[in-house]
Write a protein that holds these residues in place. Structure first.
Motif, PDB file in Angstrom:
ATOM      1  N   ARG A 228       0.818  -1.210   0.000  1.00  0.00           N
ATOM      2  CA  ARG A 228       0.000   0.000   0.000  1.00  0.00           C
ATOM      3  C   ARG A 228       0.856   1.266   0.000  1.00  0.00           C
ATOM      4  NH1 ARG A 228      -3.895  -2.046   4.953  1.00  0.00           N
ATOM      5  NH2 ARG A 228      -4.887  -3.783   3.838  1.00  0.00           N
ATOM      6  N   HIS A 229       2.159   1.088   0.079  1.00  0.00           N
ATOM      7  CA  HIS A 229       3.087   2.206   0.119  1.00  0.00           C
ATOM      8  C   HIS A 229       4.021   2.160  -1.085  1.00  0.00           C
ATOM      9  CE1 HIS A 229       1.989   3.247   4.310  1.00  0.00           C
ATOM     10  NE2 HIS A 229       1.807   1.943   4.436  1.00  0.00           N
ATOM     11  N   ARG A 230       4.775   3.231  -1.267  1.00  0.00           N
ATOM     12  CA  ARG A 230       5.767   3.283  -2.337  1.00  0.00           C
ATOM     13  C   ARG A 230       7.112   2.846  -1.750  1.00  0.00           C
ATOM     14  NH1 ARG A 230       5.810   8.177  -3.067  1.00  0.00           N
ATOM     15  NH2 ARG A 230       7.942   8.872  -2.678  1.00  0.00           N
ATOM     16  N   ILE A 231       7.480   1.589  -1.980  1.00  0.00           N
ATOM     17  CA  ILE A 231       8.761   1.056  -1.517  1.00  0.00           C
ATOM     18  C   ILE A 231       9.718   1.075  -2.701  1.00  0.00           C
ATOM     19  CG2 ILE A 231       9.933  -0.815  -0.336  1.00  0.00           C
ATOM     20  CD1 ILE A 231       7.641   0.319   1.275  1.00  0.00           C
ATOM     21  N   GLU A 232      10.874   1.679  -2.509  1.00  0.00           N
ATOM     22  CA  GLU A 232      11.854   1.810  -3.584  1.00  0.00           C
ATOM     23  C   GLU A 232      13.234   1.429  -3.074  1.00  0.00           C
ATOM     24  OE1 GLU A 232      10.765   5.626  -6.116  1.00  0.00           O
ATOM     25  OE2 GLU A 232      10.490   6.008  -3.975  1.00  0.00           O
ATOM     26  N   ALA A 233      14.096   1.055  -3.988  1.00  0.00           N
ATOM     27  CA  ALA A 233      15.489   0.775  -3.658  1.00  0.00           C
ATOM     28  C   ALA A 233      16.391   1.454  -4.680  1.00  0.00           C
ATOM     29  CB  ALA A 233      15.750  -0.729  -3.649  1.00  0.00           C
ATOM     30  N   LYS A 234      17.505   1.972  -4.199  1.00  0.00           N
ATOM     31  CA  LYS A 234      18.452   2.656  -5.082  1.00  0.00           C
ATOM     32  C   LYS A 234      19.018   1.691  -6.099  1.00  0.00           C
ATOM     33  CE  LYS A 234      22.660   5.518  -4.895  1.00  0.00           C
ATOM     34  NZ  LYS A 234      22.101   6.811  -5.320  1.00  0.00           N
ATOM     35  N   ALA A 235      19.017   2.105  -7.363  1.00  0.00           N
ATOM     36  CA  ALA A 235      19.520   1.266  -8.452  1.00  0.00           C
ATOM     37  C   ALA A 235      20.567   1.967  -9.307  1.00  0.00           C
ATOM     38  CB  ALA A 235      18.358   0.830  -9.346  1.00  0.00           C
ATOM     39  N   ARG A 236      20.633   3.300  -9.264  1.00  0.00           N
ATOM     40  CA  ARG A 236      21.566   4.071 -10.093  1.00  0.00           C
ATOM     41  C   ARG A 236      22.156   5.202  -9.268  1.00  0.00           C
ATOM     42  NH1 ARG A 236      17.136   2.906 -12.810  1.00  0.00           N
ATOM     43  NH2 ARG A 236      16.094   4.716 -11.934  1.00  0.00           N
ATOM     44  N   ASP A 237      23.404   5.552  -9.528  1.00  0.00           N
ATOM     45  CA  ASP A 237      24.039   6.665  -8.830  1.00  0.00           C
ATOM     46  C   ASP A 237      23.724   8.012  -9.467  1.00  0.00           C
ATOM     47  OD1 ASP A 237      25.283   5.094  -6.901  1.00  0.00           O
ATOM     48  OD2 ASP A 237      27.070   4.786  -8.143  1.00  0.00           O
ATOM     49  N   LEU A 238      23.589   8.043 -10.788  1.00  0.00           N
ATOM     50  CA  LEU A 238      23.539   9.323 -11.502  1.00  0.00           C
ATOM     51  C   LEU A 238      22.173   9.589 -12.121  1.00  0.00           C
ATOM     52  CD1 LEU A 238      26.980   9.334 -13.348  1.00  0.00           C
ATOM     53  CD2 LEU A 238      26.373  10.429 -11.184  1.00  0.00           C
ATOM     54  N   ALA A 239      21.677  10.805 -11.915  1.00  0.00           N
ATOM     55  CA  ALA A 239      20.514  11.294 -12.650  1.00  0.00           C
ATOM     56  C   ALA A 239      20.955  11.886 -13.982  1.00  0.00           C
ATOM     57  CB  ALA A 239      19.769  12.328 -11.822  1.00  0.00           C
ATOM     58  N   PHE A 240      22.037  12.679 -13.958  1.00  0.00           N
ATOM     59  CA  PHE A 240      22.630  13.233 -15.180  1.00  0.00           C
ATOM     60  C   PHE A 240      24.117  12.910 -15.151  1.00  0.00           C
ATOM     61  CE2 PHE A 240      18.793  15.688 -14.930  1.00  0.00           C
ATOM     62  CZ  PHE A 240      18.454  15.977 -16.251  1.00  0.00           C
ATOM     63  N   ASP A 241      24.585  12.219 -16.171  1.00  0.00           N
ATOM     64  CA  ASP A 241      25.996  11.918 -16.331  1.00  0.00           C
ATOM     65  C   ASP A 241      26.575  12.927 -17.316  1.00  0.00           C
ATOM     66  OD1 ASP A 241      28.510  10.959 -16.806  1.00  0.00           O
ATOM     67  OD2 ASP A 241      27.900   8.902 -17.263  1.00  0.00           O
ATOM     68  N   LEU A 242      27.246  13.936 -16.755  1.00  0.00           N
ATOM     69  CA  LEU A 242      27.813  15.003 -17.584  1.00  0.00           C
ATOM     70  C   LEU A 242      29.333  14.919 -17.608  1.00  0.00           C
ATOM     71  CD1 LEU A 242      25.553  17.983 -16.368  1.00  0.00           C
ATOM     72  CD2 LEU A 242      25.119  16.307 -18.184  1.00  0.00           C
ATOM     73  N   THR A 243      29.876  13.726 -17.367  1.00  0.00           N
ATOM     74  CA  THR A 243      31.329  13.596 -17.277  1.00  0.00           C
ATOM     75  C   THR A 243      32.031  13.879 -18.600  1.00  0.00           C
ATOM     76  OG1 THR A 243      31.075  11.202 -17.602  1.00  0.00           O
ATOM     77  CG2 THR A 243      31.287  11.979 -15.347  1.00  0.00           C
ATOM     78  N   SER A 244      31.311  13.760 -19.706  1.00  0.00           N
ATOM     79  CA  SER A 244      31.915  14.065 -21.011  1.00  0.00           C
ATOM     80  C   SER A 244      31.247  15.255 -21.676  1.00  0.00           C
ATOM     81  CB  SER A 244      31.811  12.830 -21.928  1.00  0.00           C
ATOM     82  OG  SER A 244      32.504  11.735 -21.385  1.00  0.00           O
ATOM     83  N   ALA A 245      30.512  16.039 -20.898  1.00  0.00           N
ATOM     84  CA  ALA A 245      29.713  17.127 -21.476  1.00  0.00           C
ATOM     85  C   ALA A 245      30.191  18.487 -20.989  1.00  0.00           C
ATOM     86  CB  ALA A 245      28.242  16.943 -21.115  1.00  0.00           C
ATOM     87  N   SER A 246      29.999  19.479 -21.840  1.00  0.00           N
ATOM     88  CA  SER A 246      30.252  20.882 -21.497  1.00  0.00           C
ATOM     89  C   SER A 246      29.093  21.728 -21.999  1.00  0.00           C
ATOM     90  CB  SER A 246      31.557  21.371 -22.140  1.00  0.00           C
ATOM     91  OG  SER A 246      32.680  20.729 -21.576  1.00  0.00           O
ATOM     92  N   HIS A 247      28.961  22.911 -21.420  1.00  0.00           N
ATOM     93  CA  HIS A 247      27.939  23.878 -21.830  1.00  0.00           C
ATOM     94  C   HIS A 247      26.547  23.248 -21.850  1.00  0.00           C
ATOM     95  CE1 HIS A 247      31.159  26.647 -22.572  1.00  0.00           C
ATOM     96  NE2 HIS A 247      31.721  25.822 -23.444  1.00  0.00           N
ATOM     97  N   VAL A 248      26.217  22.660 -20.728  1.00  0.00           N
ATOM     98  CA  VAL A 248      24.898  22.070 -20.503  1.00  0.00           C
ATOM     99  C   VAL A 248      24.288  22.767 -19.296  1.00  0.00           C
ATOM    100  CG1 VAL A 248      23.664  19.980 -19.788  1.00  0.00           C
ATOM    101  CG2 VAL A 248      25.463  19.839 -21.520  1.00  0.00           C
TER     102      VAL A 248
END
Length: 665
Positions: free
Chosen positions: A301-321
């Motif tokens: 009856r509740h929202r049970i969640e578990a962490k599956a990913r570290d990154l929401a946005f991976d900008l390690t190879s990006a600029s001017h975003v």
């Protein structure tokens, strides 16, 4: 659009006290607003994203919106905008290309939209744990037969579901209705990890044994359990080799200067299903890949969640975003060493990082001190990147980590960070030439700002600027620290720490080692710092603390601070040459013989009543009759602005408008 968190502050006198609710409030309107007019600054194509967009859509209109943000990231060219509608997006967004300085790629919440990019996945299909299930658990762990867990099973409070949350049970992260659950442990810390229930060793040694009569579980119960211990300024993790009623012995002694000290060392034991018996708790069996939760009603009856990913946005190879008005849950954003021109604006980030395994096999101070400092929270590497106007809450590590050089954190409200108790902070500053200004930071396991120094290959080093920050509630899990802490034996290239309000640490009660805790602490031989116009209260060692141990505390300029200071290891000849302590208000501990080390003390008001306007209300402006008026050594750029012929002592010039710290309205 998610409005950025703003702290509303009193005008006139110093406006230093901020309630957590005000500092961390976030306003969002209800309408998803995908069909709203496009932003005026859009220079290229605007694409639409909707959590319920049709399959195979082209993103060109609200009716044909992309279903994922990544679909937009795949096609966006420099100057394009991804306009994101309300919803939870369970993905890691990796731009296919960079923007340019004149035409950035923009990921923006649509007007009125509440957007959350989540690193968690929902878990469903929980079933009650019955007596047959209990028998199977007891077969694997006989100690579970008579435990909190078995009693909770009898009370029909335990549910389970198959789940693969990784190979390390302690590293799993589980949420119920958006709040983090706590791993089953003794003592159960409660659900506020920055204000945990703690149990302290009653006896022990520099070796590996903790003695405590509160350890009433039978002999062998804790064998193989994970042990978290904390003493002085070190938190470590290890494994229990053997246990008896009243004691546990670890496989190895805690590392570094850490040791088991009666009444000072606090500890927590986990990794045993028998401790699962508290609301808001879970146990993850990594070998069986099954999650158990304690719940007063059906967890489905509740929202049970578990962490599956570290990154929401991976900008390690990006600029001017640019990422604007977006919420993060159980995830973060990271740039890379070549990133430049990235702007994060109006981010609402919760649960940015999580880990419990602190020591990771090291045998010295190394990683157990530094894990998470460079790579947790919002991570800005590269150069010329900015996070601003954002609300960041809950992190085992940092709120923000600044690496590289020339990056900025400004006007952010940051709280409840470093709940793992390492050297992480509200903002961790590495590299050089970084700017941290007008942030409000509350409740940190160690420091508000951890200021280190690292050169960056191919660059000319320059000073950092740490200014106009309001930091409180630090040192909740660690001592020998500060609201702004720096260490060790580095020349800081004239880094300036100025106009900060630093107050009210919140150390764990019950210990007998209250060392450290100052507003600004230049520890173990830091040199070439300018520390001026800072205000502090409630800090046991004062607003400023200098420790010359190591290479000495040389060439530091400590000017016009209010709230007192402490001097350590600066008394031997040559230990503090070039350091000047001028125009400060407040007592100085360790002042006897301090000048023998070479430092110069002049024009400081060490005792007597400075006649502040209202010290009880933390208004440290000067009354007309204050002895601090017309008493300072003039220092252009430091104590300008007084209406008197000669500048004032302390952080507020008589007659000048009072400066304000923290997030600006």
């Amino acid at each position: 659009m998610l409005d950025s968190a703003r702290v509303r502050r009193r005008r006139g006198a110093i406006t230093a006290v901020v309630t957590a609710a005000a500092a961390l409030s976030l306003v969002a309107t209800a309408s998803p607003g995908l069909a709203a007019p496009l932003p005026a600054d859009a220079t290229g194509t605007s694409y639409y994203v909707s959590a319920d967009g049709p399959a195979g859509a082209d993103g060109r209109s609200p009716d044909t919106a992309f279903r994922t943000i990544q679909q937009c990231a795949d096609v966006a060219q420099p100057g394009d905008t991804c306009l994101i509608g309300s919803g939870t997006y369970r993905e890691t967004v990796t731009p296919a290309r960079s923007g340019t300085a004149d035409a950035p790629i923009v990921f923006r919440a649509a007007p009125g939209a509440k957007v959350v990019v989540s690193g968690a996945e929902r878990l469903t299909g929980f079933t009650p744990v019955g007596q047959n299930d209990l028998a199977a658990v007891v077969a694997a762990d006989p100690f579970a037969a008579d435990s909190l867990f078995s009693r909770a099973v009898a009370d029909r409070k335990i549910f389970s579901v198959p789940a693969d949350l990784g190979p390390a049970g302690a590293e799993a992260q589980v949420f119920t209705d958006g709040a983090m659950d706590i791993e089953a442990s003794y003592p159960f810390p409660g659900t506020d990890l920055l204000d945990p229930v703690v149990e302290r060793a009653k006896a022990g040694s520099a070796g590996a044994t903790i003695v405590d009569p509160a350890l009433t579980r039978p002999a062998g119960y804790w064998n193989g359990a994970r042990a978290l211990t904390s003493y002085w300024y070190i938190t470590t993790t290890g494994t229990v080799a053997s246990s008896a009623v009243g004691s546990v012995t670890l496989t190895t002694a805690p590392v570094c200067v850490h040791k088991v000290v009666p009444t000072d060392t606090w500890y927590r034991l986990s990794g045993k299903i028998g401790e699962l018996g508290h609301p808001g708790s879970y146990f993850y069996d990594a070998q069986a890949k099954r999650l158990y939760v304690y719940s007063d009603d059906n967890p489905n009856r509740h929202r049970i969640e578990a962490k599956a990913r570290d990154l929401a946005f991976d900008l390690t190879s990006a600029s001017h975003v640019r990422v604007e008005g977006v919420g993060l849950f159980a995830s973060t954003i990271r740039t890379g060493g070549t990133s430049t021109g990235v702007t994060l604006d109006g981010i609402d980030g919760r649960y940015l990082s999580h880990y419990w395994d602190v020591t990771r096999g090291t045998t010295n101070c190394g990683e157990n001190v530094t894990r998470g400092v460079a790579d947790t929270g919002i991570v800005l590497k590269g150069t010329g990147n900015t996070i601003r106007n954002s609300t960041l809450r809950f992190s085992a590590g940092n709120g923000v980590s600044l690496g590289g050089y020339g990056n900025t954190a400004v006007d952010n409200a940051i709280s409840d960070v470093d709940y793992a108790g390492t050297y992480a902070a509200g903002v961790a500053v590495q590299g050089h030439s970084q700017t941290v200004m007008h942030n409000t930071m509350q409740r940190s396991g160690r420091s508000g700002i951890n200021l280190q120094w690292n050169g960056v290959a191919g660059t000319t080093t320059g000073p950092d600027r740490i200014a106009y920050n309001d930091i409180s509630g630090y040192a909740t899990l660690s001592l020998d620290t500060a609201a702004i802490y720096s260490c060790c034996s580095a020349r800081m290239e004239g880094t300036r720490i100025d106009h900060n309000v630093l107050h009210d640490p919140n150390p764990r009660p019950g210990g007998v080692y209250p060392f450290g805790m100052s507003g600004i602490y230049a520890d173990n031989g830091m040199s070439d710092l300018q520390i001026d116009n800072n205000v502090g209260w409630g800090n046991p060692e004062g607003t400023v603390e200098l420790n010359g141990l190591g290479s000495g505390s040389h060439d530091n300029a400590v000017y016009n601070n209010t709230g007192g200071m402490t001097l350590f290891y600066v008394r031997e000849p040559g230990q503090s040459t070039g350091t000047k302590i001028y125009n400060n208000i407040g007592p100085i501990k360790g002042i006897d013989r301090a000048t023998e080390g070479g430092l110069v003390l002049s024009n400081n008001l060490l005792d007597g009543d400075p006649l502040f306007v209202d010290a009880a209300a933390h208004d440290y402006r000067l009354q007309a009759g204050s002895p601090a008026r017309n008493a300072a050594i003039p220092l252009p750029g430091v104590n300008d602005g007084s209406t008197d012929p000669v500048p004032s002592l302390g952080a507020f010039q008589y007659g000048a408008p009072a400066w304000q710290a923290g997030v600006r309205p």
